[in-house]
Design an enzyme around this catalytic site. Structure first.
Site, mmCIF file in Angstrom:
data_model
loop_
_atom_site.group_PDB
_atom_site.id
_atom_site.type_symbol
_atom_site.label_atom_id
_atom_site.label_comp_id
_atom_site.label_asym_id
_atom_site.label_seq_id
_atom_site.Cartn_x
_atom_site.Cartn_y
_atom_site.Cartn_z
ATOM 1 N N THR A 98 0.744 -1.399 0.264
ATOM 2 C CA THR A 98 -0.118 -0.375 0.377
ATOM 3 C C THR A 98 0.873 1.248 0.029
ATOM 4 O O THR A 98 0.649 2.275 -0.476
ATOM 5 C CB THR A 98 -0.740 -0.211 1.738
ATOM 6 O OG1 THR A 98 0.069 -0.246 2.371
ATOM 7 C CG2 THR A 98 -1.773 -0.795 1.416
ATOM 8 N N ASP A 153 9.939 1.074 4.604
ATOM 9 C CA ASP A 153 10.993 1.056 5.744
ATOM 10 C C ASP A 153 11.897 1.995 6.423
ATOM 11 O O ASP A 153 12.037 1.918 8.130
ATOM 12 C CB ASP A 153 11.511 -0.288 4.883
ATOM 13 C CG ASP A 153 10.721 -1.227 4.368
ATOM 14 O OD1 ASP A 153 9.172 -1.166 4.865
ATOM 15 O OD2 ASP A 153 11.191 -1.576 3.032
HETATM 16 C C1 GLA Z 1 9.305 -4.011 0.832
HETATM 17 C C2 GLA Z 1 9.106 -2.456 0.359
HETATM 18 C C3 GLA Z 1 8.416 -1.349 0.423
HETATM 19 C C4 GLA Z 1 7.140 -1.697 0.486
HETATM 20 C C5 GLA Z 1 6.673 -3.945 1.017
HETATM 21 C C6 GLA Z 1 5.580 -4.638 1.044
HETATM 22 O O1 GLA Z 1 9.268 -3.975 2.129
HETATM 23 O O2 GLA Z 1 10.504 -2.054 0.256
HETATM 24 O O3 GLA Z 1 8.003 -0.491 0.848
HETATM 25 O O4 GLA Z 1 6.483 -1.870 -0.310
HETATM 26 O O5 GLA Z 1 7.279 -4.442 0.766
HETATM 27 O O6 GLA Z 1 4.640 -3.855 2.541
#
Ligand code: GLA
Length: 383
Positions: free
Chosen positions: A37, A175
């Site tokens: 999302t 993240d």
């Molecule tokens: C990875 C990406 C995040 C996010 C997740 C899925 O961890 O680094 O930015 O998009 O996938 O939620």
């Protein structure tokens, strides 16, 4: 953490002949709700972990950067900081460091020459965001050495931009933002459009347990970037800038204009945003039955509509569903295609995990590992 610090300090001294001036710690993360999302300007609910990447640093007399990566067999990198920093074609870890410093250079931050050493205990390639922790650790280490401060949200944007434009992964901002803004004992509800966030206390009688599925993550970057393009196509065909601008009600009326795959991707994103809101309310109200239900719904959606799970991960979540019997929940977490499952389990039911992992091994031949998670504080300077 103190053992990690002692190792970092000793290795720094060995590598550079003096003690570090500063040490930064940056946590990994697990996402409790809201996957795929963030790059749709949507909602997420991750928490930071007690597993960290540490970055030790001291200034240099020239404008070069030297880096030692303890967890990559002590590999080294060295580059000049005052001109455009090139991509490293052989050492992938180097590009996270180079990407941060190059992005800071492009934003005219006063870059110091520095000696860096990196070491951590975040399980790698498990989807617990060791790369974002590395980016954030380097960012804070360079900032303290250069004598400048960066607002936390601006810092997350710099890290995301380094990963998008330098490393070449089209990730969202979840993240990096949780790594820089998390609060202890809480998850962070983030609106990835406004970048506003709030800490949400987790129920004290529940444990967060991460289960490494033993499924090696494969195809991640290509499939991830493809999902992102499919969401952009959905938004464009629905005549909006991002899927955040579509309500579920209007989607029901207009989705017939989309092809089946694109419609399923979009539906996942819209419903997953709603699940984040519902999960926050469930936490606030201490409604643990709702928490579990939402987690299993989210997994089903990631598996069937978004197609980022694997048969083994589905098996593990199904076994957890049977064993928990409505008390607690489980779902795949992060980008998908293997990696980890996250569970929220009532304290008094944690004993079911051993039996689940034995049955999982019998059914798939894979060995799963449970990692207790303690929702932890944001990245910061140890000294
Ligand atoms: C990875 C990406 C995040 C996010 C997740 C899925 O961890 O680094 O930015 O998009 O996938 O939620």
């Amino acid at each position: 953490m103190s053992e990690l610090l002692a190792t970092v300090e000793a290795a720094f001294e060995d590598s550079y002949g003096h003690a570090p001036h500063h040490v930064v710690r940056a946590p990994g993360r697990v996402n409790l709700m809201g996957d795929h999302t963030d790059y749709n300007q949507g909602l997420v609910l991750p928490c930071a972990l007690q597993y960290h990447t540490m970055v030790a640093v001291s200034p240099r007399n020239d404008s070069h950067c030297e880096v030692v990566a303890l967890d990559c067999g002590g590999e080294r990198d060295r580059f000049a900081c005052e001109q455009a920093i090139p991509f490293h074609s052989a050492q992938s870890w180097s590009n996270y460091v180079r990407g941060i410093i190059e992005t800071l250079r492009r934003h005219d931050y006063p870059l110091p020459g520095c000696n860096l050493l990196i070491h951590g205990d975040i399980p790698q390639e498990s989807g617990l965001s060791s790369s974002a922790a590395l980016e954030v650790g380097v960012l804070l280490a360079v900032a303290v050495t250069g004598g400048f401060s960066i607002d936390r949200v601006a810092g997350a944007r710099i890290c995301q931009s380094a990963e998008n434009d330098f490393v070449g992964c089209a990730c969202g901002i979840m993240d990096q933002l949780v790594c820089l803004c998390a609060e202890v004992d809480s998850a962070l509800a983030i609106d990835c459009r406004s970048l506003q966030y709030r800490a949400v206390k987790l129920p004290t009688d529940f444990r967060v347990v991460i289960i490494e599925t033993g499924v090696r993550r494969a195809l991640v970057a290509g499939e991830y970037n493809l999902r992102r393009q499919q969401c952009e196509q959905a938004a464009s065909e629905l005549g909006v800038g991002s899927l955040r601008d579509v309500s579920l009600v209007s989607f029901e009326q207009t989705q017939r204009h989309l092809n089946d795959v694109i419609a399923r991707r979009a539906r996942h994103v819209l419903e997953e945003n709603q699940r984040v809101l519902d999960m926050v309310s469930a936490f606030d109200q201490g409604d643990s039955l709702a928490v579990g239900h939402l987690m299993f719904q989210s997994h089903e959606s990631l598996s069937r509509l978004y197609e980022v799970s694997t048969p083994e991960v589905d098996t593990l979540v199904a076994l957890l569903g049977e064993a928990l019997g409505g008390h607690g929940g489980a779902r795949m977490t992060g980008g998908g295609f293997g990696g980890c499952v996250v569970t929220l389990i009532p304290e008094n039911r944690c004993s079911v995990l051993n039996e689940v992992m034995t049955r999982y091994r019998d059914m798939t031949g894979l060995c799963a590992t449970a990692l207790p998670a303690e929702p932890s504080a944001a990245a910061g300077l140890l000294y």
